[in-house]
Scaffold this active site. Structure first.
Site, PDB file in Angstrom:
ATOM      1  N   ASP A  89      45.209  66.183  30.739  1.00 27.85           N
ATOM      2  CA  ASP A  89      45.455  64.807  31.160  1.00 27.85           C
ATOM      3  C   ASP A  89      44.380  63.824  30.768  1.00 27.85           C
ATOM      4  O   ASP A  89      44.608  62.616  30.748  1.00 27.85           O
ATOM      5  CB  ASP A  89      45.463  64.783  32.703  1.00 27.85           C
ATOM      6  CG  ASP A  89      46.853  64.911  33.254  1.00 27.85           C
ATOM      7  OD1 ASP A  89      47.799  64.705  32.498  1.00 27.85           O
ATOM      8  OD2 ASP A  89      46.963  65.213  34.456  1.00 27.85           O
TER       9      ASP A  89
HETATM   10  C1  GLC Z   1      45.915  68.699  36.638  1.00 28.41           C
HETATM   11  C2  GLC Z   1      47.285  68.107  36.414  1.00 28.41           C
HETATM   12  C3  GLC Z   1      47.993  68.829  35.286  1.00 28.41           C
HETATM   13  C4  GLC Z   1      47.131  68.857  34.041  1.00 28.41           C
HETATM   14  C5  GLC Z   1      45.770  69.454  34.359  1.00 28.41           C
HETATM   15  C6  GLC Z   1      44.841  69.412  33.175  1.00 28.41           C
HETATM   16  O1  GLC Z   1      46.032  69.977  37.154  1.00 28.41           O
HETATM   17  O2  GLC Z   1      48.077  68.205  37.580  1.00 28.41           O
HETATM   18  O3  GLC Z   1      49.222  68.203  35.015  1.00 28.41           O
HETATM   19  O4  GLC Z   1      47.798  69.602  33.055  1.00 28.41           O
HETATM   20  O5  GLC Z   1      45.184  68.752  35.420  1.00 28.41           O
HETATM   21  O6  GLC Z   1      44.444  68.123  32.849  1.00 28.41           O
END
Ligand code: GLC
Length: 868
Positions: free
Chosen positions: A559
């Site tokens: 993210d």
């Molecule tokens: C958090 C988010 C997920 C994402 C992860 C890595 O767990 O909920 O959607 O893939 O972070 O950034």
């Protein structure tokens, strides 16, 4: 050994505590004492005498296995013996339909259907652990000239019991507190398919004299719009109401609602016993303008509660139940906190759970649910903590993530539009429950498909109570794409897993609408599930950049790397390739050769492009930015290597044997630590607007070089694919939270009975510290890594494939696996000490070719596998 380590850790703690500057410590104690005095002065002879200030004594004879508690595998519980956990530890009760979080000191977050839009209790997790959080139960002991106010949960009265334990069970929590002549047992759970939280309280007089005990459970309500409760002190309090209904029998129902919901959703609180008195207004209950707080509510020093209702303000539900107990006598009351359309509509449930036989039955039914759920897959291996995780805690956590996505935890607080049901999160969570509850998984998959857009990409999250979807964090940045490059691809894996598990190919024909904000539901375009999957793949195929690699979008799985428009993601390429492989399997199963051929061509093209453009020498790069520059490359200053960049080309079958081995060795060399594999290295050391979110963390935290646990099982899986069972198992053990219970828990801090999302990495001073327990994709993927890749039992269209990749020292293991209509009792022998390779398979005494167990009718099949 464990005990020794433990006492060492305790000594160390003591030492560092002593290191605190003396003057500061003295000052602190002085102020605390002063504070305490004022409380005590106002409240006659109560609360905080020396005996009550400390946390509970621990019974060392039973703390073997951990400083805070231990696992009781027989009862499938974790038994906490010390309430002063390093951070709040918690449990989940009920489901998203009705349920929430119960912490180990009695706090409750409850909601119905949607944490943001239909919250019931008020829980402010940022307040100190000692604070009242949404609920507690007071026990009042009246003696000749004194009153004792206790809580079986320790908080908020700071009660020090002679013995105290909190059993974190499967969807229930049970406290047993002994002291002051009493044994208090409280069980909290939500009966299956109900909209009621039960609190079942029993009090036994274990003294030699008659006792008068008053029991006062209290809940504090939130406005249904959980964020408004926090941000609005004008409208919210004016709308909150508590009415009281007194029945002829003496039972009281407290009805609570926000004015605008009066006609269609009311909360109610009642009990199996008539109430002596009650309160609906917090100010009345706490008294003294609330100055003495939850530790010493004023009404508890009077005879009765005030029988207050509330026309506005902070709403609570408190009732007092009176017991006169002779020695050995037990008193019991079960309370209900529910939500229905009206009190009338709630009456059947109210009546049902006022009968304690029905409460007992509901509790046994809950145990039966879990028994059934867990029998889907049970294992016996030479490793006890592996067994305990795989047989109980890991599938249990998968059930939790399936329900709550990343929506409601003590970290993801479920306020406003910050979170909802995450498209990629839930698609992956479903993979973790597919062998246990495939039909429930299908229902959630249908919801996810209904927020996929006509163009094939998906909305990032939706709210379950309204089915309204949004674009997640990408809304915040004007100059970045408004979609995530991976969301829509995960669902292909999910649907494929469902089809393989159940054989229900008809599902592919089911019509589901595509999401379109501008159109009413009925007017939206519909497509079959197969059409939805085809559009997912077509989107990524058509959305490729200058290297022929799918665009990043706002972000991929990570993210926090938000490169400008035009960037490409190697992860998206690999996930796309894996989705293509799954689709080819589906095409073969439905006999669509033409489509299979098309996907094969796409796959080959992507494979060629990745290997041509992304090999960095010792590993694969992870992104190309908008200018075509690599990120996750030895050329970069920060983020030289990324774990997904290496695991996923192996999972997708894109890496050659040589690249796979080299890349995974680089992970071992540059990213692995004793506490798990770091997501990347080195971490950014300062904000860099070009990459965005990742650089908001200090080096070693979360996605910025932290041990982001979700990515660990992917490396385990990749290692099993190349046959490295020892390393896969080493990686498994490194992050096993149960293994932290001995010795390492003070460093780890998080619950030992579930995976956290992240552990601080070796670049951080607090290396080893874990956060974000419960709601993490780690749960689903570690479960898959362990069961489908290490133990190697995997559903396919043709049957159950058996292809273990285990530590060489394992001589044998067995798995009982429900598949379609049958149960396969599989025992695997490893006489030659190999990691991988199946030499022979027999089913019910008959030899079978290959390593796929055919789909068989009948109940139970005995399978003997020999590795070698
Ligand atoms: C958090 C988010 C997920 C994402 C992860 C890595 O767990 O909920 O959607 O893939 O972070 O950034």
């Amino acid at each position: 050994m464990a005990v020794k380590k433990q006492s060492k850790a305790a000594k160390k703690q003591l030492k560092s505590a002593k290191k605190q500057p003396k003057a500061a410590a003295k000052k602190q104690t002085k102020t605390a004492k002063k504070q305490l005095k004022t409380v005590v002065k106002k409240q006659p002879k109560v609360v905080a005498k020396k005996k009550q200030v400390n946390v509970t004594k621990t019974d060392t004879s039973r703390t073997i296995g951990g400083q805070y508690g231990y696992f009781d595998d027989e009862n499938k519980e974790y038994i906490l013996r010390n309430p002063a956990t390093p951070i709040k530890w918690c449990n989940y009760v009920g489901t998203l339909a009705y349920g929430g979080i119960v912490d180990t000191t009695g706090g409750t977050v409850l909601c119905k259907g949607d944490p943001a839009l239909n919250r019931i209790t008020k829980y402010i997790s940022q307040m100190p652990c000692s604070d009242f959080k949404g609920s507690t139960t007071y026990i009042r002991i009246k003696e000749k000239d004194s009153i004792k106010i206790l809580s079986p949960f320790v908080v908020p009265t700071c009660t020090m019991w002679d013995k105290w334990e909190c059993r974190i069970g499967l969807s229930y929590t049970k406290w047993v507190a002994e002291g002051f002549g009493l044994k208090v047992t409280v069980v909290v759970f939500v009966p299956s398919k109900s909209s009621t939280l039960i609190q079942d309280i029993s009090i036994e007089n274990i003294s030699r004299k008659n006792m008068e005990i008053d029991v006062v459970p209290v809940y504090e309500f939130s406005h249904f719009d959980a964020l408004k409760q926090l941000t609005n002190a004008d409208w919210v309090p004016q709308t909150m109401t508590v009415e009281a209904h007194k029945e002829n029998s003496g039972h009281v129902i407290l009805e609570q609602y926000a004015f605008m919901k009066k006609q269609y959703a009311v909360n109610y609180f009642t009990a199996s016993l008539p109430a002596d008195s009650f309160d609906g207004d917090r100010r009345e209950f706490l008294g003294f303008n609330e100055i003495t707080g939850w530790a010493a509510p004023a009404t508890l020093y009077k005879g009765k509660l005030s029988n207050s209702t509330a026309l506005r303000g902070d709403n609570i539900a408190a009732q007092m139940f009176k017991f006169k107990l002779a020695p050995k006598e037990v008193g019991r009351v079960a309370t209900q906190l529910g939500q229905e359309k009206s009190i009338e509509a709630a009456m059947p449930a109210i009546k049902k759970y006022r009968d304690l036989k029905n409460v007992d039955k509901a509790f046994t039914d809950l145990a039966d649910f879990w028994k059934h759920y867990l029998t889907a897959l049970q294992v016996k291996t030479p490793d006890a903590s592996f067994n305990s995780m795989i047989n109980v805690h890991n599938p249990r956590q998968c059930h939790t993530t399936k329900n709550w996505s990343r929506y409601l935890s003590l970290y993801q607080l479920g306020f406003g539009s910050d979170r909802g049901i995450g498209y990629r999160d839930s698609s992956q969570d479903l993979l973790g429950v597919m062998s246990h509850m495939p039909e429930e998984a299908r229902v959630l998959a249908e919801n996810l498909l209904s927020v996929q857009l006509e163009g094939g990409n998906a909305m990032h999250q939706y709210f379950p109570s309204t089915m309204e979807a949004n674009e997640g964090d990408s809304r915040e940045k004007e100059d970045r794409p408004k979609y995530y490059g991976d969301d829509h691809l995960w669902i292909v894996l999910t649907v494929a897993a469902y089809l393989k598990e159940t054989g229900n190919m008809e599902f592919l024909k089911k019509e589901i609408p595509f999401y379109n904000k501008k159109k009413e539901l009925e007017a939206r375009e519909k497509g079959t599930v197969l059409e939805h999957l085809k559009r997912s793949l077509a989107f990524s195929w058509n959305d490729r950049g200058t290297h022929g690699i799918p665009h990043l979008g706002f972000a991929d799985w990570n993210d926090t790397v938000n490169l400008p428009t035009g960037a490409e993601s190697l992860f998206n390429a690999n996930l796309f390739a894996k989705a293509l492989l799954e689709m080819m399997d589906i095409c073969e199963a439905i006999g669509d050769k033409e489509l299979a051929e098309q996907y094969k061509n796409w796959y080959e093209e992507i494979k060629a492009q990745v290997n041509k453009t992304a090999w960095d020498g010792e590993w694969y790069v992870r992104w190309f930015d908008e200018k075509g520059e690599p990120l996750g490359s030895s050329k970069n200053k920060y983020n030289k290597i990324d774990s997904l960049g290496q695991s996923w080309p192996v999972i997708s079958g894109i890496a050659s044997d040589e690249y796979a081995k080299t890349a995974l060795d680089s992970v071992n060399k540059l990213l692995n630590t004793e506490n798990g594999i770091k997501l990347s290295w080195p971490g950014y050391n300062g904000f860099d607007p070009h990459v965005g979110g990742v650089s908001t963390y200090p080096p070693g935290a979360k996605e910025n070089g932290g041990i982001f646990l979700h990515a660990n099982p992917w490396v385990m899986i990749a290692e099993t694919i190349i046959g490295n069972g020892d390393r896969a198992f080493q990686y498994y053990n490194q992050i096993n939270p149960a293994a932290k219970n001995n010795g390492k828990i003070s460093e780890f801090e998080s619950e030992p009975y579930c995976y956290p999302q992240n552990i601080l990495g070796s670049e951080h001073k607090q290396f080893g510290l874990a956060r974000n327990a419960w709601l993490s994709g780690t749960s689903s993927w570690t479960y898959q890594a362990a069961t489908q890749y290490i133990l190697g039992i995997k559903a396919t269209f043709k049957g159950l494939s058996v292809n273990p990749c285990i530590p060489k020292i394992w001589k044998e293991f067995s798995v009982s696996r429900k598949f379609r209509d049958a149960v396969y009792e599989i025992s695997v022998k490893n006489p030659n000490g190999v990691s991988k390779g199946v030499k022979s398979v027999k089913i019910n005494g008959q030899a079978v070719e290959g390593n796929v167990l055919p789909i068989l009718p009948g109940k139970k099949h005995i399978v003997e596998v020999v590795m070698g």
